[in-house]
Write a protein that holds these residues in place. Structure first.
Motif, PDB file in Angstrom:
ATOM      1  N   VAL A  29      46.199  45.092  44.802  1.00 40.31           N
ATOM      2  CA  VAL A  29      45.376  44.494  43.745  1.00 40.31           C
ATOM      3  C   VAL A  29      45.069  45.560  42.696  1.00 40.31           C
ATOM      4  CG1 VAL A  29      43.157  43.381  43.206  1.00 40.31           C
ATOM      5  CG2 VAL A  29      44.265  42.931  45.409  1.00 40.31           C
ATOM      6  N   TYR A  46      43.660  41.514  38.892  1.00 43.59           N
ATOM      7  CA  TYR A  46      42.392  40.789  38.939  1.00 43.59           C
ATOM      8  C   TYR A  46      41.603  41.093  37.667  1.00 43.59           C
ATOM      9  CZ  TYR A  46      37.571  39.667  40.416  1.00 43.59           C
ATOM     10  OH  TYR A  46      36.282  39.185  40.483  1.00 43.59           O
ATOM     11  N   HIS A  71      35.780  35.307  44.377  1.00 41.45           N
ATOM     12  CA  HIS A  71      36.862  36.210  43.948  1.00 41.45           C
ATOM     13  C   HIS A  71      36.572  37.641  44.415  1.00 41.45           C
ATOM     14  CE1 HIS A  71      38.186  32.980  41.169  1.00 41.45           C
ATOM     15  NE2 HIS A  71      39.332  33.627  41.129  1.00 41.45           N
ATOM     16  N   VAL A 128      44.384  39.424  51.894  1.00 38.50           N
ATOM     17  CA  VAL A 128      44.843  39.711  50.529  1.00 38.50           C
ATOM     18  C   VAL A 128      46.357  39.894  50.630  1.00 38.50           C
ATOM     19  CG1 VAL A 128      44.595  41.252  48.548  1.00 38.50           C
ATOM     20  CG2 VAL A 128      42.652  40.859  50.061  1.00 38.50           C
ATOM     21  N   SER A 165      44.237  31.594  45.479  1.00 39.34           N
ATOM     22  CA  SER A 165      42.905  31.449  44.864  1.00 39.34           C
ATOM     23  C   SER A 165      42.464  29.985  44.886  1.00 39.34           C
ATOM     24  CB  SER A 165      42.869  32.004  43.446  1.00 39.34           C
ATOM     25  OG  SER A 165      43.910  31.493  42.669  1.00 39.34           O
ATOM     26  N   THR A 196      42.560  45.977  39.555  1.00 37.41           N
ATOM     27  CA  THR A 196      41.403  45.320  38.938  1.00 37.41           C
ATOM     28  C   THR A 196      41.194  45.859  37.532  1.00 37.41           C
ATOM     29  OG1 THR A 196      40.396  45.111  41.119  1.00 37.41           O
ATOM     30  CG2 THR A 196      38.924  44.863  39.229  1.00 37.41           C
ATOM     31  N   TRP A 226      37.032  38.099  48.160  1.00 33.96           N
ATOM     32  CA  TRP A 226      38.454  38.080  48.527  1.00 33.96           C
ATOM     33  C   TRP A 226      39.175  39.347  48.054  1.00 33.96           C
ATOM     34  CZ3 TRP A 226      42.543  35.377  45.110  1.00 33.96           C
ATOM     35  CH2 TRP A 226      43.808  35.477  45.700  1.00 33.96           C
ATOM     36  N   LEU A 227      39.016  39.692  46.771  1.00 34.25           N
ATOM     37  CA  LEU A 227      39.882  40.732  46.190  1.00 34.25           C
ATOM     38  C   LEU A 227      39.260  42.124  46.164  1.00 34.25           C
ATOM     39  CD1 LEU A 227      41.337  38.652  43.218  1.00 34.25           C
ATOM     40  CD2 LEU A 227      42.497  39.283  45.350  1.00 34.25           C
ATOM     41  N   GLN A 268      37.402  42.415  50.183  1.00 36.95           N
ATOM     42  CA  GLN A 268      38.511  42.106  51.100  1.00 36.95           C
ATOM     43  C   GLN A 268      38.012  41.843  52.512  1.00 36.95           C
ATOM     44  OE1 GLN A 268      41.928  44.633  50.531  1.00 36.95           O
ATOM     45  NE2 GLN A 268      41.854  44.358  48.315  1.00 36.95           N
TER      46      GLN A 268
END
Ligand code: DGT
Length: 230
Positions: free
Chosen positions: A202, A151, A186, A198, A108, A204, A189-190, A193
């Motif tokens: 993940v 996340y 964020h 990644v 990150s 969330t 990325w998460l 994707q």
């Protein structure tokens, strides 16, 4: 705790020992990462590694976090070099317990913070290139493996209010636009994707709630967090 013990005993074993796992908590500034670590820190067979933010505020007496906020064009490279070093130290720190729980990661720092500083013109291309070469080399050499990212997803407005309330002195000039941009990075990325690799699964969690309610969310997800890492 006994629930955690039962969950832990179900984790895979190698030669009679549990394999080791690393879980990392990610999210915008003031999304509640420290509270997450605090909540799980007494869990059986879990060790918590806190974010090295206090190191950034006192590098041999100098506060480079404050300097970065005051004059990002001058101090971003210095801060990000040090963030990268201290994150790497946390990634490679040997782990005694089955689960290592860490706040943020080398990923990150690069995919959200460095990216933002570069995109917004505060970090020149050449500084970005040098940091990127370091980052790629570190990952080739050390891998920095993660097994699960939790996340903590928030809105920029909520974290903006929390930052105002918590009064960390370096952060009082942060504009909402900065939090909006970090939020988007964020998410790209998460969640979407689509921009950067990644490194693991993940999970969330909606982290827009007050602490009491977040404790319930953490408890409801305890099994997922501990087991999904394995
Ligand atoms: P929490 O527990 O979710 O409230 O977490 P925070 O806000 O204490 O921790 P974090 O990592 O979101 O941010 C701590 C401070 O350090 C905040 O002012 C943002 C800054 N920061 C963290 N990582 C980086 C980085 O890689 N680059 C830059 N420029 N700032 C960073």
């Amino acid at each position: 705790k006994s629930i955690s013990k039962r969950i832990m005993s179900a984790l895979p074993k190698k030669n009679g020992h549990h394999q080791k796992f690393t879980i990392c908590v990610e999210g915008n500034i003031a999304s509640g990462k420290t509270s997450f670590l605090e909540y799980f820190k007494d869990t059986h067979d879990v060790e918590v590694i806190e974010e090295p933010v206090n190191k950034w505020r006192n590098v041999q007496g100098g506060n480079i976090l404050a300097k970065m906020y005051e004059d990002p064009t001058r101090w971003s490279l210095t801060l990000q070099t040090y963030v990268q070093l201290t994150m790497l130290q946390n990634h490679v720190k040997s782990q005694e317990k089955t689960i290592k729980l860490m706040e943020r990661s080398i990923y990150s720092a690069k995919y959200c913070f460095v990216e933002n500083l570069h995109n917004s013109g505060k970090m020149p291309d050449l500084e970005f290139a040098v940091l990127s070469e370091w980052f790629d080399w570190i990952l080739d050499f050390h891998k920095c493996p993660l097994d699960l990212i939790v996340y903590l997803q928030t809105t920029p407005e909520i974290v903006y209010d929390r930052i105002k309330k918590r009064q960390r002195k370096e952060e009082q000039t942060i504009p909402i636009e900065y939090l909006q941009t970090l939020h988007n990075l964020h998410e790209d990325w998460l969640i979407h994707q689509r921009k950067f690799p990644v490194p693991c699964k993940v999970l969330t969690l909606d982290a827009n709630y007050e602490l009491d309610y977040m404790h319930k969310v953490f408890e409801e997800n305890r099994k997922k967090i501990i087991c999904d890492s394995g």
